[in-house]
Design a protein around this motif. Structure first.
Motif, PDB file in Angstrom:
ATOM      1  N   THR A 213      -6.836 -11.297  13.670  1.00 32.56           N
ATOM      2  CA  THR A 213      -6.998  -9.904  13.236  1.00 32.56           C
ATOM      3  C   THR A 213      -7.595  -9.067  14.356  1.00 32.56           C
ATOM      4  O   THR A 213      -7.156  -7.926  14.596  1.00 32.56           O
ATOM      5  CB  THR A 213      -7.896  -9.840  11.990  1.00 32.56           C
ATOM      6  OG1 THR A 213      -7.363 -10.682  10.971  1.00 32.56           O
ATOM      7  CG2 THR A 213      -7.973  -8.423  11.452  1.00 32.56           C
ATOM      8  N   ASP A 214      -8.594  -9.612  15.068  1.00 29.78           N
ATOM      9  CA  ASP A 214      -9.177  -8.899  16.209  1.00 29.78           C
ATOM     10  C   ASP A 214      -8.128  -8.617  17.274  1.00 29.78           C
ATOM     11  O   ASP A 214      -8.090  -7.526  17.866  1.00 29.78           O
ATOM     12  CB  ASP A 214     -10.327  -9.717  16.815  1.00 29.78           C
ATOM     13  CG  ASP A 214     -11.572  -9.712  15.928  1.00 29.78           C
ATOM     14  OD1 ASP A 214     -11.679  -8.803  15.088  1.00 29.78           O
ATOM     15  OD2 ASP A 214     -12.413 -10.617  16.081  1.00 29.78           O
ATOM     16  N   SER A 215      -7.249  -9.604  17.519  1.00 26.87           N
ATOM     17  CA  SER A 215      -6.190  -9.431  18.525  1.00 26.87           C
ATOM     18  C   SER A 215      -5.223  -8.322  18.113  1.00 26.87           C
ATOM     19  O   SER A 215      -4.828  -7.485  18.938  1.00 26.87           O
ATOM     20  CB  SER A 215      -5.443 -10.754  18.712  1.00 26.87           C
ATOM     21  OG  SER A 215      -4.369 -10.603  19.611  1.00 26.87           O
ATOM     22  N   ILE A 216      -4.851  -8.289  16.833  1.00 25.49           N
ATOM     23  CA  ILE A 216      -3.934  -7.253  16.341  1.00 25.49           C
ATOM     24  C   ILE A 216      -4.590  -5.880  16.431  1.00 25.49           C
ATOM     25  O   ILE A 216      -3.950  -4.892  16.828  1.00 25.49           O
ATOM     26  CB  ILE A 216      -3.516  -7.561  14.897  1.00 25.49           C
ATOM     27  CG1 ILE A 216      -2.684  -8.852  14.853  1.00 25.49           C
ATOM     28  CG2 ILE A 216      -2.710  -6.408  14.306  1.00 25.49           C
ATOM     29  CD1 ILE A 216      -2.371  -9.346  13.449  1.00 25.49           C
ATOM     30  N   ILE A 217      -5.872  -5.811  16.079  1.00 28.36           N
ATOM     31  CA  ILE A 217      -6.587  -4.526  16.150  1.00 28.36           C
ATOM     32  C   ILE A 217      -6.634  -4.029  17.593  1.00 28.36           C
ATOM     33  O   ILE A 217      -6.465  -2.825  17.866  1.00 28.36           O
ATOM     34  CB  ILE A 217      -7.997  -4.670  15.557  1.00 28.36           C
ATOM     35  CG1 ILE A 217      -7.924  -4.910  14.044  1.00 28.36           C
ATOM     36  CG2 ILE A 217      -8.845  -3.427  15.846  1.00 28.36           C
ATOM     37  CD1 ILE A 217      -9.253  -5.238  13.397  1.00 28.36           C
ATOM     38  N   GLN A 218      -6.863  -4.938  18.543  1.00 29.02           N
ATOM     39  CA  GLN A 218      -6.869  -4.548  19.961  1.00 29.02           C
ATOM     40  C   GLN A 218      -5.505  -4.015  20.389  1.00 29.02           C
ATOM     41  O   GLN A 218      -5.408  -3.030  21.134  1.00 29.02           O
ATOM     42  CB  GLN A 218      -7.272  -5.745  20.823  1.00 29.02           C
ATOM     43  CG  GLN A 218      -8.739  -6.131  20.711  1.00 29.02           C
ATOM     44  CD  GLN A 218      -9.076  -7.383  21.513  1.00 29.02           C
ATOM     45  OE1 GLN A 218      -8.204  -7.950  22.178  1.00 29.02           O
ATOM     46  NE2 GLN A 218     -10.337  -7.795  21.457  1.00 29.02           N
ATOM     47  N   GLN A 219      -4.441  -4.656  19.918  1.00 26.41           N
ATOM     48  CA  GLN A 219      -3.092  -4.180  20.235  1.00 26.41           C
ATOM     49  C   GLN A 219      -2.853  -2.789  19.650  1.00 26.41           C
ATOM     50  O   GLN A 219      -2.258  -1.916  20.306  1.00 26.41           O
ATOM     51  CB  GLN A 219      -2.051  -5.155  19.701  1.00 26.41           C
ATOM     52  CG  GLN A 219      -2.065  -6.520  20.398  1.00 26.41           C
ATOM     53  CD  GLN A 219      -1.076  -7.491  19.777  1.00 26.41           C
ATOM     54  OE1 GLN A 219      -0.097  -7.088  19.173  1.00 26.41           O
ATOM     55  NE2 GLN A 219      -1.339  -8.784  19.939  1.00 26.41           N
ATOM     56  N   ILE A 220      -3.312  -2.574  18.416  1.00 20.15           N
ATOM     57  CA  ILE A 220      -3.159  -1.259  17.786  1.00 20.15           C
ATOM     58  C   ILE A 220      -3.952  -0.207  18.556  1.00 20.15           C
ATOM     59  O   ILE A 220      -3.465   0.915  18.777  1.00 20.15           O
ATOM     60  CB  ILE A 220      -3.617  -1.315  16.312  1.00 20.15           C
ATOM     61  CG1 ILE A 220      -2.655  -2.185  15.503  1.00 20.15           C
ATOM     62  CG2 ILE A 220      -3.687   0.088  15.713  1.00 20.15           C
ATOM     63  CD1 ILE A 220      -3.077  -2.401  14.066  1.00 20.15           C
ATOM     64  N   LYS A 256      -4.205  -0.248  10.921  1.00 23.69           N
ATOM     65  CA  LYS A 256      -5.473  -0.614  11.559  1.00 23.69           C
ATOM     66  C   LYS A 256      -6.597  -0.684  10.516  1.00 23.69           C
ATOM     67  O   LYS A 256      -7.410  -1.628  10.526  1.00 23.69           O
ATOM     68  CB  LYS A 256      -5.836   0.390  12.643  1.00 23.69           C
ATOM     69  CG  LYS A 256      -7.167   0.054  13.328  1.00 23.69           C
ATOM     70  CD  LYS A 256      -7.560   1.064  14.374  1.00 23.69           C
ATOM     71  CE  LYS A 256      -8.926   0.706  14.967  1.00 23.69           C
ATOM     72  NZ  LYS A 256      -9.361   1.669  15.994  1.00 23.69           N
ATOM     73  N   ASN A 257      -6.633   0.290   9.604  1.00 22.32           N
ATOM     74  CA  ASN A 257      -7.662   0.270   8.554  1.00 22.32           C
ATOM     75  C   ASN A 257      -7.530  -0.970   7.667  1.00 22.32           C
ATOM     76  O   ASN A 257      -8.517  -1.578   7.268  1.00 22.32           O
ATOM     77  CB  ASN A 257      -7.565   1.538   7.704  1.00 22.32           C
ATOM     78  CG  ASN A 257      -8.088   2.766   8.431  1.00 22.32           C
ATOM     79  OD1 ASN A 257      -8.958   2.656   9.277  1.00 22.32           O
ATOM     80  ND2 ASN A 257      -7.549   3.932   8.088  1.00 22.32           N
ATOM     81  N   ASP A 258      -6.296  -1.334   7.352  1.00 17.06           N
ATOM     82  CA  ASP A 258      -6.060  -2.527   6.542  1.00 17.06           C
ATOM     83  C   ASP A 258      -6.572  -3.776   7.244  1.00 17.06           C
ATOM     84  O   ASP A 258      -7.195  -4.649   6.615  1.00 17.06           O
ATOM     85  CB  ASP A 258      -4.568  -2.672   6.232  1.00 17.06           C
ATOM     86  CG  ASP A 258      -4.068  -1.588   5.283  1.00 17.06           C
ATOM     87  OD1 ASP A 258      -4.906  -0.980   4.594  1.00 17.06           O
ATOM     88  OD2 ASP A 258      -2.845  -1.348   5.258  1.00 17.06           O
ATOM     89  N   PHE A 259      -6.299  -3.868   8.535  1.00 14.23           N
ATOM     90  CA  PHE A 259      -6.759  -5.042   9.293  1.00 14.23           C
ATOM     91  C   PHE A 259      -8.283  -5.058   9.438  1.00 14.23           C
ATOM     92  O   PHE A 259      -8.899  -6.125   9.438  1.00 14.23           O
ATOM     93  CB  PHE A 259      -6.094  -5.089  10.666  1.00 14.23           C
ATOM     94  CG  PHE A 259      -4.671  -5.575  10.632  1.00 14.23           C
ATOM     95  CD1 PHE A 259      -4.385  -6.870  10.244  1.00 14.23           C
ATOM     96  CD2 PHE A 259      -3.615  -4.743  10.976  1.00 14.23           C
ATOM     97  CE1 PHE A 259      -3.082  -7.341  10.210  1.00 14.23           C
ATOM     98  CE2 PHE A 259      -2.307  -5.202  10.942  1.00 14.23           C
ATOM     99  CZ  PHE A 259      -2.038  -6.495  10.551  1.00 14.23           C
ATOM    100  N   LEU A 260      -8.896  -3.879   9.569  1.00 10.03           N
ATOM    101  CA  LEU A 260     -10.363  -3.814   9.636  1.00 10.03           C
ATOM    102  C   LEU A 260     -10.978  -4.295   8.322  1.00 10.03           C
ATOM    103  O   LEU A 260     -11.975  -5.024   8.328  1.00 10.03           O
ATOM    104  CB  LEU A 260     -10.803  -2.375   9.938  1.00 10.03           C
ATOM    105  CG  LEU A 260     -10.596  -1.878  11.368  1.00 10.03           C
ATOM    106  CD1 LEU A 260     -10.907  -0.389  11.466  1.00 10.03           C
ATOM    107  CD2 LEU A 260     -11.462  -2.657  12.353  1.00 10.03           C
ATOM    108  N   ASN A 261     -10.390  -3.874   7.188  1.00  8.72           N
ATOM    109  CA  ASN A 261     -10.877  -4.331   5.880  1.00  8.72           C
ATOM    110  C   ASN A 261     -10.687  -5.835   5.714  1.00  8.72           C
ATOM    111  O   ASN A 261     -11.546  -6.528   5.158  1.00  8.72           O
ATOM    112  CB  ASN A 261     -10.150  -3.586   4.765  1.00  8.72           C
ATOM    113  CG  ASN A 261     -10.530  -2.115   4.703  1.00  8.72           C
ATOM    114  OD1 ASN A 261     -11.637  -1.741   5.099  1.00  8.72           O
ATOM    115  ND2 ASN A 261      -9.625  -1.278   4.216  1.00  8.72           N
TER     116      ASN A 261
END
Length: 327
Positions: A213-220, A256-261
């Motif tokens: 999830t951290d990796s996806i957030i960084q990509q976003i 991004k908000n979904d992944f943060l949650n």
């Protein structure tokens, strides 16, 4: 008709005289009973005084030593360990009934095993969390409720054992501390080779999910930075770029908000996954209120005196019947 009136008057006088005699006889019996009671206590005042003293003293002792306390531990059985928790509690209860203090002291680790009288586990009904993001649970409740009362369905073991939280209830005769009862009990409940292995796997999987999830957030974040830079460049060229709710940018921000949650939820999971049976709250030494609690010093003298009166009455009745039988 002239002869009937005096007869009615005479009947009324007889009735009044009869009633008055009955009332007088009733009060006379009461007076005799009161007098007999006074005579009885005067005659046996020493025994009555001893019974009051013994009853009061014994009641004081029992009031101070025969107290009961309830203790509550709210726990969350992780990794599908609810049935395991119920089985462990049943085992401890059976050892208490068998008076197996060696098992309770050596295996469970309770320093004063004779103090523990009962241990129970009861579910905390939490239907919202039971069906949240779990459509199969919602469908199960709907199916079971078709042929019965919904309240009864929610309290049945099939449903209640799957609630997120359970309450451990412990009953003791004396006050306890967390160190001498709760800590060893929870340590015993968390001792399981199978669930320990399962715990490591689940814990590692959640950590991997957080990393992904951290990796996806960084990509976003990288995509958003590129869009931001592109927007600044377009503004320098006096070109305006408009985005509405249906644009790709809003979808990216929402993702991004979904992944943060999701990441926040996984981190909360890790906090609870550090134990197989995770305690959330502990309440100790809730005194059980009973009718006799604190009142035995008053009740026992009264009971002893009643018992003494009954024995004397029984003895007198027996002698009287024996005398009549001999005539």
């Amino acid at each position: 008709m002239s002869t009937k009136v005096p007869q009615d008057t005479e009947d009324q006088e007889v009735d009044l005289d009869f009633i008055s005699k009955k009332i007088g006889s009733f009060f006379e019996r009461i007076n005799r009973s009161i007098f007999s009671s006074i005579q009885f206590f005067i005659k046996n005042w020493v025994i009555v005084l001893i019974l009051v003293g013994v009853g009061f003293g014994l009641g004081m002792f029992l009031d101070q030593n025969q107290k009961s306390y309830r203790h509550e531990i709210i726990v969350a059985p992780n990794f599908g360990s609810t049935d395991y928790l119920y089985a462990k509690v049943d085992l401890i209860n059976s050892k208490i009934k068998e008076n197996d203090t060696l098992f309770l002291k050596e295996v469970v680790g309770i320093s004063d095993p004779k103090n523990l009288k009962v241990i129970e586990v009861k579910p905390i009904a939490d239907v919202y969390n039971f069906i949240q993001n779990k459509p199969e649970n919602f469908e199960l409740i709907k199916l079971m409720a078709e042929d019965g009362d919904i309240k009864k369905v929610l309290e049945e073991n099939v449903t209640s054992k799957n609630y997120n939280y359970q309450t451990l209830l412990l009953f003791t005769n004396k006050k306890v501390t967390e160190e001498n009862l709760i800590t060893p009990l929870l340590k015993y409940l968390n001792t399981s080779d199978y669930y320990s292995k399962l715990q490591k796997v689940v814990y590692h999987n959640v950590e991997l999910k957080i990393q992904q999830t951290d990796s996806i957030i960084q990509q976003i974040d990288g995509i958003l930075n590129n869009l931001s830079n592109s927007s600044k460049g377009s503004l320098k060229n006096d070109k305006l770029i408009y985005y509405n709710e249906n644009t790709q940018l809003n979808d990216i921000i929402k993702s991004k908000n979904d992944f943060l949650n999701e990441r926040a939820a996984h981190k909360v999971e890790l906090i609870g996954f550090d134990k197989i049976i995770k305690e959330n709250n502990v309440i100790l030494n809730l005194q059980l209120v009973k009718f006799a609690n604190g009142n035995l010093k008053l009740l026992l003298p009264f009971i002893f005196i009643l018992g003494f009166i009954f024995l004397r009455f029984f003895k007198s009745f027996y002698k009287k019947q024996k005398h009549l039988a001999e005539l």
